[in-house]
Write an enzyme that holds these catalytic residues in place. Structure first.
Site, PDB file in Angstrom:
ATOM      1  N   ASP A   9      48.285  35.229  46.958  1.00 43.91           N
ATOM      2  CA  ASP A   9      49.178  36.251  46.321  1.00 43.91           C
ATOM      3  C   ASP A   9      49.819  37.168  47.779  1.00 43.91           C
ATOM      4  OD1 ASP A   9      49.955  38.567  44.516  1.00 43.91           O
ATOM      5  OD2 ASP A   9      48.241  39.854  45.875  1.00 43.91           O
ATOM      6  N   LEU A  10      50.869  37.827  47.472  1.00 44.12           N
ATOM      7  CA  LEU A  10      51.419  38.561  48.345  1.00 44.12           C
ATOM      8  C   LEU A  10      51.033  40.042  48.590  1.00 44.12           C
ATOM      9  CD1 LEU A  10      55.170  37.116  48.643  1.00 44.12           C
ATOM     10  CD2 LEU A  10      53.511  36.506  49.994  1.00 44.12           C
ATOM     11  N   ASP A  11      51.464  40.763  47.627  1.00 50.43           N
ATOM     12  CA  ASP A  11      51.238  42.304  48.004  1.00 50.43           C
ATOM     13  C   ASP A  11      49.839  42.386  47.910  1.00 50.43           C
ATOM     14  OD1 ASP A  11      53.973  43.686  48.248  1.00 50.43           O
ATOM     15  OD2 ASP A  11      54.173  41.974  46.666  1.00 50.43           O
ATOM     16  N   THR A  43      53.046  34.414  43.247  1.00 48.72           N
ATOM     17  CA  THR A  43      53.219  36.047  43.578  1.00 48.72           C
ATOM     18  C   THR A  43      53.949  36.552  41.977  1.00 48.72           C
ATOM     19  OG1 THR A  43      54.443  37.818  44.742  1.00 48.72           O
ATOM     20  CG2 THR A  43      55.661  35.749  44.811  1.00 48.72           C
ATOM     21  N   LYS A 194      49.625  33.839  36.721  1.00 44.96           N
ATOM     22  CA  LYS A 194      49.777  32.689  37.861  1.00 44.96           C
ATOM     23  C   LYS A 194      48.954  31.315  37.756  1.00 44.96           C
ATOM     24  CE  LYS A 194      50.290  36.663  41.075  1.00 44.96           C
ATOM     25  NZ  LYS A 194      49.818  37.311  42.153  1.00 44.96           N
ATOM     26  N   ASP A 217      44.164  40.414  44.761  1.00 43.44           N
ATOM     27  CA  ASP A 217      43.693  41.917  44.569  1.00 43.44           C
ATOM     28  C   ASP A 217      43.964  42.474  43.364  1.00 43.44           C
ATOM     29  OD1 ASP A 217      46.159  44.100  45.460  1.00 43.44           O
ATOM     30  OD2 ASP A 217      46.785  41.936  45.268  1.00 43.44           O
ATOM     31  N   ASN A 220      47.092  41.368  37.961  1.00 40.58           N
ATOM     32  CA  ASN A 220      47.780  39.847  37.604  1.00 40.58           C
ATOM     33  C   ASN A 220      47.226  38.582  38.267  1.00 40.58           C
ATOM     34  OD1 ASN A 220      48.720  40.973  40.159  1.00 40.58           O
ATOM     35  ND2 ASN A 220      50.779  40.022  39.988  1.00 40.58           N
TER      36      ASN A 220
END
Length: 270
Positions: A9-11, A43, A194, A217, A220
């Site tokens: 994941d990114l953020d 993401t 995802k 985190d 989602n």
């Protein structure tokens, strides 16, 4: 060690609290790739604001955007590319009722699609505060079905909006609020999240689920963390995600938690 498919994941996970990559993260992901592992970004972000991160990480793997809605190879044609979309009529119906629903901003997106409508500039990350004339969303400009619909809604109307979407279109789409401070809900194709993208990648590369390693985190990431053979929640993750995960990173996303965990788990030489 078996070759791993590493879904990141990114953020709040790969990116620090300034939404940037640290040099340590770039170097660590480079070492993981060099060791023969497959690292893929998975993401909720649109491709338009994740491709630069993909490039900084020097990836050549497929990227999953819109929480599983789009799987593609950035910068090139790929015969296995997929995109899940829902009827634009749903967008038009929400547009018609936007004032009574408390909608402040609405954006329809897809791989090559970005159209939005707002009453006044809304300070929500990911979206331009001022729209170009070619980016205005209406019944004339939206000519294709979107992959994602993002709506900024008045805080006191968020629950009612979610109820309305579930009642009217629940057969075709899923709706969920964003994590974080903004009153934003996101709509995607029913059943697409995802884990759908990660499963697609695992089949593409012939990787067994037990060799899928995933990091996240937020809510989602729930299905992806459950799907993975080894699901890892960040130290800064929601309590619910930590409960689903096999492990939790000792450090947060702002302390290079992903990079340190990968270095130890994959036994990567510094």
């Amino acid at each position: 060690m078996n070759r791993k498919l590493i879904a990141i994941d990114l953020d709040g996970t790969t990116l620090n609290n300034q939404a940037r990559l640290s040099q340590k993260t770039i170097d660590t992901i480079g070492r993981a790739s060099k060791a023969g592992h497959i690292v893929s970004i998975v993401t909720g972000r649109p491709n338009r604001i994740s491709q630069s991160i993909y490039d900084q990480l020097h990836l050549e793997t497929p990227m999953i955007n819109f929480n599983g809605g789009l799987g593609h190879l950035p910068h090139r044609y790929w015969s296995k590319e997929y995109q899940h979309t829902f009827s634009r009529d749903i967008v038009f119906e929400i547009l018609r009722n936007r004032s009574s629903l408390g909608v402040e901003m609405i954006a329809a997106e897809g791989k090559n699609l970005f159209l939005a409508q707002q009453d006044h500039p809304v300070a929500v990350g990911f979206f331009p505060t001022n729209l170009k004339s070619t980016e205005i969303l209406n019944t004339r400009t939206l000519t294709t079905n979107p992959t994602s619909l993002t709506i900024a809604v008045r805080q006191d109307r968020q629950r009612a909006l979610i109820q309305y979407i579930n009642d009217q279109f629940g057969e075709f789409v899923d709706v969920a609020p964003w994590g974080g401070p903004n009153s934003v809900v996101e709509i995607g194709v029913k059943g697409i999240q995802k884990a759908v993208g990660v499963d697609f990648l695992a089949h593409h590369y012939g990787i067994e689920r037990e060799n899928v390693l995933a990091f996240g985190d937020e809510h989602n990431d729930n299905e992806m963390i459950e799907y993975a053979g080894w699901g890892v929640a960040m130290a800064n993750a929601t309590d619910h995600l930590k409960g689903l995960a096999n492990d939790v990173t000792p450090e947060t996303n702002d302390e290079d938690g992903l990079a340190d965990y990968l270095t130890t788990y994959l036994k990567l030489a510094e």
